[in-house]
Design a protein around this motif. Sequence first.
Motif, mmCIF file in Angstrom:
data_model
loop_
_atom_site.group_PDB
_atom_site.id
_atom_site.type_symbol
_atom_site.label_atom_id
_atom_site.label_comp_id
_atom_site.label_asym_id
_atom_site.label_seq_id
_atom_site.Cartn_x
_atom_site.Cartn_y
_atom_site.Cartn_z
ATOM 1 N N THR A 103 -13.193 7.751 -5.450
ATOM 2 C CA THR A 103 -12.061 6.879 -5.757
ATOM 3 C C THR A 103 -10.803 7.451 -5.114
ATOM 4 O O THR A 103 -10.595 8.668 -5.097
ATOM 5 N N PRO A 104 -9.941 6.588 -4.559
ATOM 6 C CA PRO A 104 -8.733 7.090 -3.914
ATOM 7 C C PRO A 104 -7.721 7.607 -4.937
ATOM 8 O O PRO A 104 -7.699 7.157 -6.081
ATOM 9 N N THR A 105 -6.901 8.533 -4.478
ATOM 10 C CA THR A 105 -5.828 9.024 -5.339
ATOM 11 C C THR A 105 -4.753 7.953 -5.438
ATOM 12 O O THR A 105 -4.762 6.961 -4.706
ATOM 13 N N ARG A 106 -3.788 8.157 -6.340
ATOM 14 C CA ARG A 106 -2.704 7.186 -6.513
ATOM 15 C C ARG A 106 -1.909 7.027 -5.220
ATOM 16 O O ARG A 106 -1.574 5.913 -4.820
ATOM 17 N N LYS A 107 -1.633 8.126 -4.549
ATOM 18 C CA LYS A 107 -0.871 8.077 -3.304
ATOM 19 C C LYS A 107 -1.638 7.309 -2.221
ATOM 20 O O LYS A 107 -1.068 6.488 -1.504
ATOM 21 N N LEU A 132 0.121 -0.862 0.800
ATOM 22 C CA LEU A 132 1.246 -1.165 1.694
ATOM 23 C C LEU A 132 0.760 -1.541 3.091
ATOM 24 O O LEU A 132 1.304 -2.464 3.709
ATOM 25 N N VAL A 133 -0.256 -0.873 3.581
ATOM 26 C CA VAL A 133 -0.796 -1.197 4.905
ATOM 27 C C VAL A 133 -1.335 -2.622 4.911
ATOM 28 O O VAL A 133 -1.079 -3.400 5.841
ATOM 29 N N VAL A 134 -2.056 -3.003 3.857
ATOM 30 C CA VAL A 134 -2.618 -4.350 3.782
ATOM 31 C C VAL A 134 -1.500 -5.386 3.688
ATOM 32 O O VAL A 134 -1.532 -6.417 4.372
ATOM 33 N N LEU A 135 -0.493 -5.135 2.866
ATOM 34 C CA LEU A 135 0.605 -6.096 2.723
ATOM 35 C C LEU A 135 1.369 -6.271 4.031
ATOM 36 O O LEU A 135 1.713 -7.399 4.410
ATOM 37 N N VAL A 136 1.653 -5.179 4.739
ATOM 38 C CA VAL A 136 2.355 -5.276 6.026
ATOM 39 C C VAL A 136 1.508 -6.052 7.020
ATOM 40 O O VAL A 136 2.020 -6.913 7.747
ATOM 41 N N PHE A 137 0.222 -5.786 7.065
ATOM 42 C CA PHE A 137 -0.660 -6.508 7.977
ATOM 43 C C PHE A 137 -0.673 -8.000 7.661
ATOM 44 O O PHE A 137 -0.593 -8.836 8.555
ATOM 45 N N VAL A 138 -0.741 -8.361 6.381
ATOM 46 C CA VAL A 138 -0.755 -9.770 5.983
ATOM 47 C C VAL A 138 0.557 -10.441 6.372
ATOM 48 O O VAL A 138 0.567 -11.573 6.866
ATOM 49 N N ILE A 139 1.673 -9.772 6.184
ATOM 50 C CA ILE A 139 2.979 -10.340 6.558
ATOM 51 C C ILE A 139 3.058 -10.558 8.066
ATOM 52 O O ILE A 139 3.540 -11.595 8.532
ATOM 53 N N ILE A 140 2.558 -9.604 8.843
ATOM 54 C CA ILE A 140 2.570 -9.750 10.302
ATOM 55 C C ILE A 140 1.699 -10.940 10.726
ATOM 56 O O ILE A 140 2.109 -11.764 11.551
#
Length: 98
Positions: free
Chosen positions: A51-55, A62-70
């Motif tokens: 499982t990924p850490t919180r960070k 954030l990477v997914v949201l930026v990609f979706v916005i682009i």
Amino acid sequence: MTSEALVTETAASSSKGRPAKKSKKSGGPGLFARIALFLRQVIGELKKVVTPTRKELINYTLVVLVFVIIVMGIVTVLDLGFGRAVLWIFGGSKSLEQ
């Protein structure tokens, strides 16, 4: 070696007959044994999951949201461009309330 013997050997070595049907009693594992094996393999794979850490989770989000916005921006620009091109080609400047 004669040509007839050569043809016979070649034909025999490359026969493309259908394989024999398997009998129902093939000696393999039964239905419940296959289900148990599948479940053991699933549990084994789930133990490997990290499982990924919180960070890391925030970073991935954030990477997914930026990609979706682009991608949304690209699609919007293309949509507006194609819309204007269609109106220009088919003469969309006329009013529909005639």
